[in-house]
Design an enzyme around this catalytic site. Sequence first.
Site, short mmCIF file in Angstrom:
data_model
loop_
_atom_site.label_atom_id
_atom_site.label_comp_id
_atom_site.label_asym_id
_atom_site.label_seq_id
_atom_site.Cartn_x
_atom_site.Cartn_y
_atom_site.Cartn_z
N GLU A 267 0.82 -1.21 0.00
CA GLU A 267 0.00 0.00 0.00
C GLU A 267 0.86 1.26 0.00
O GLU A 267 1.79 1.37 0.81
CB GLU A 267 -0.91 0.01 1.24
CG GLU A 267 -2.02 1.03 1.15
CD GLU A 267 -3.06 0.85 2.26
OE1 GLU A 267 -4.26 0.94 1.96
OE2 GLU A 267 -2.65 0.62 3.41
N ALA B 16 -0.39 -2.57 10.46
CA ALA B 16 -0.88 -3.82 9.87
C ALA B 16 -1.41 -3.51 8.48
O ALA B 16 -1.55 -2.35 8.09
CB ALA B 16 -1.97 -4.44 10.73
N MET B 17 -1.73 -4.57 7.72
CA MET B 17 -2.25 -4.41 6.36
C MET B 17 -3.28 -5.48 6.08
O MET B 17 -3.08 -6.65 6.36
CB MET B 17 -1.10 -4.49 5.36
CG MET B 17 -1.52 -4.21 3.93
SD MET B 17 -2.14 -2.52 3.78
CE MET B 17 -3.23 -2.72 2.37
N GLU C 131 -8.27 -4.36 10.96
CA GLU C 131 -7.95 -5.05 9.71
C GLU C 131 -9.08 -5.97 9.28
O GLU C 131 -9.35 -6.11 8.08
CB GLU C 131 -6.65 -5.84 9.86
CG GLU C 131 -5.44 -5.02 10.26
CD GLU C 131 -5.25 -3.78 9.42
OE1 GLU C 131 -5.43 -3.84 8.19
OE2 GLU C 131 -4.90 -2.73 9.99
N HIS D 146 -11.72 -4.20 7.41
CA HIS D 146 -11.33 -3.93 6.03
C HIS D 146 -11.76 -5.04 5.08
O HIS D 146 -11.83 -4.81 3.87
CB HIS D 146 -9.81 -3.80 5.94
CG HIS D 146 -9.29 -2.43 6.22
ND1 HIS D 146 -9.82 -1.30 5.65
CD2 HIS D 146 -8.26 -2.01 7.01
CE1 HIS D 146 -9.15 -0.24 6.05
NE2 HIS D 146 -8.20 -0.64 6.89
#
Length: 856
Positions: free
Chosen positions: A136, A276-277, A310, A313
């Site tokens: 990202e 975090a992703m 997360e 998301h």
Amino acid sequence: MPGENLSRDEAHERAELLSVDAYEVELDLRSAVDEAEPEGGPRTFRSVTTVTFRSHRPGATTFADLIAPSVNSVTLNGEALDPAAVFDGARIALAGLAAENTLVVDANCAYSRTGEGMHRFVDPEDGEVYLYTQYEPADARRVYANFEQPDLKAPYRFRVTVPEGWQVWGNGAEESREAVADGGTAVRFAETKPISTYITCVVAGPYHYVTDVYRRGDLEIPLGAMCRKGLAKHFDADDVFLVTKQGFDFFHDNFDFPYPFGKYDQAFVPEYNLGAMENPGMVTFREEYIFRGKVTRASYERRCNTILHEMAHMWFGDLVTMKWWDDLWLKESFADFMGSFSQVEATRFDQAWVTFANNRKAWAYRADQLPSTHPVTADIRDLEDAKLNFDGITYAKGAAVLKQLVAYVGRDAFLEGARRYFKANAYGNTTLDDLLTVLGEVSGRDMAGWSRSWLQTAGVNALTPEVAYDAEGRIAELAVVQDGDELRPHRVGVGLYRAEAGALVRYARAEVDVAGTRTVVAELAGAERPDLVLVNDEDLTYCKIRFDEGSLATLRKHLGDITDPLARALCWSALWNLTRDGLLPARDFVSLVLAFAGRESDVGVLQMLHAQARTAVTHYAAPAWREQGGRELAAGALHELRLAEPGSEHQLLWARFFAATATTEADHVLLEGLLDGTARIDGLDVDQELRWDLLEPLAAAGRADEGRIGAELARDDTASGKRHSVRCLAARPSAAVKAQAWAAVVESDALSNALAEATIAGFQQPSQRALTAPYAPKYFEAIARVWAERSIQIGMDVVRGLYPALQDSPATLEATDAWLAAHADAAPALRRLVLEARDDLARALRAQERDALAAV
């Protein structure tokens, strides 16, 4: 790199031209374990991408994205193209498109040491190599050729070849594996749902891996959690899985759309740039969320919030994705709000709104008062803009605005709007209007007007109570006065508090729709005179709270008597904003912390107060009082440390705060005694993480030399220990040390992102202003070159971290203005970072002037 900074206009044009049908990506990562470092270039891996796509205008020209040291071949629709002619280092030119196209790109991509693309980490503890990806907003192109923008979604199939003995994970479940002839294992993963490039993911290496299963009716989700082998003994996977299951229960209950991405792995990885992703099926976190020593409940709460953020998301961002980064808030604001919302309703952290009010919103208030402030829905011209907009406005202000939206439309309408939004836009891309339309349908509210005020304008309002009393001392009229460039509608609570039996408790409350400059709260007329009027009681809206004189006087004497944790946190937040705004002397804020922080029950709020008190002394206090303020903080911290319950979280926090503020000879002697065992505080476990906290101030004071730091590293010869030691080494009060640290970060790119960050943190010591003063002019000489030569992540770290904020004088402001004037054509993202640093310094100088007046 030419063409690396993709613009919004280019992305829009390409989205109008193309539809992407599928990706097949083959990665060979066996080179990750080659012992010899390559000569004359970076370590690389082979990446072969096959992408099928359609052109809505046959014969048109476009480009694919790839950042790689070299390309072996490019084939478009069976025709070999000359890589030297079509590849410029960041883009692959594609001319003469057919209606249906197949592009095959065979490239040598580079491993990363900056957390961008395919990050390669060598564990100093055992020499093992670990890989993971982080993309990202636009770094998938560092790993495979693609169309790098969020609105060109497609399904993906990955085939990844890894060294023998390794495991590898991706977004999809493993479908097959086979030994390859020349050594290693090739693993093929199931095809994903249509997703954007930036949330594809690969994690590979000898990770420690734990599994579980989430079950709900007929739905079964395989769960996995992983970390480096060296952290396995500290890994509390059971708690990670507990929160994960609680989160899935909450989101399934409220979203009415089953988790759509199959398995759910969570990897805790080293040297991570982010918290975090949200890669679907393969979420990545910074490994600092695995705790090597004793931590407070606040640390577990923060991890829980990140896990749930997360997970949110998976719906807000992965299932339904913004078309372009202007609407980044459509995922980040919602995930930030949902993280706290789900914590309160589904986990043991039922006071998460207290943390949100005191901690997350402080981030938003700062960002919203910078010259770079922007609406929640931002104007994002290009990828560099996008990178910088992962900020306090997009996350925390957006989340606070959503909390206000829930108060405005009602909880049921808000959640029903979310459910309709997911069903209408699943696997697609949206803009602000798509969300507003559905929310307007379910609520009957004027969402266009609400959006104009809250999402499409910048800045924060201040709400101040204005109270008049009658002859009997009752409230004759209570009004809320609103200040700010944009006056917004606020659904706000107003609480009245009074002293009862040594406590400050609420005895009356009203909710009112604030509009315009002045709003009368008619419901509270006739109430008995309060000791404290708290606007934004229960934290429904996003604003800076102000106090009338009587309420401020009450807080100076009785802040610790407020029994409600959220009300108390709101008061602390308001007092900090007054300090930052130069309305409350820094020394007064420090006095309040010393008087009342010892009674603070919420460890998250206490942690925030410690950080703010240090900032007050370091940046906002008059220089003439700074040394005394530091001594008072250290003495107060030691007093509270000795009073704290043995073995408690509060004791641990006060120990860390004392170490961070230690000033005198006696302070340092005590730190040394705690380290070598000659001093002891009942109940305080000086574990390895705390040992590093005690050692850094000794290094900064010149009481821990290279040998002493090396001995500590020998005790903790791990990746975490290495980061701590690098920071301590750079903290030493020596001109030679500072020169070495500066060169390591500014003149070389040898350090990884984590070690560069640690070096910068050690370099900048408040007690060493004179020592680092020569680097102020060097900073302004270097930053344009650093920005041009280094990755954007390292560039951001250097420009932010090495700004000479400790040289807090008008001369530094003048030097900053001179740089800005001379670099009017610099990259907008670079100018933004410098402007933000300048604004922080100007604010500090104003606060110092206010604090100096308090001494008169």
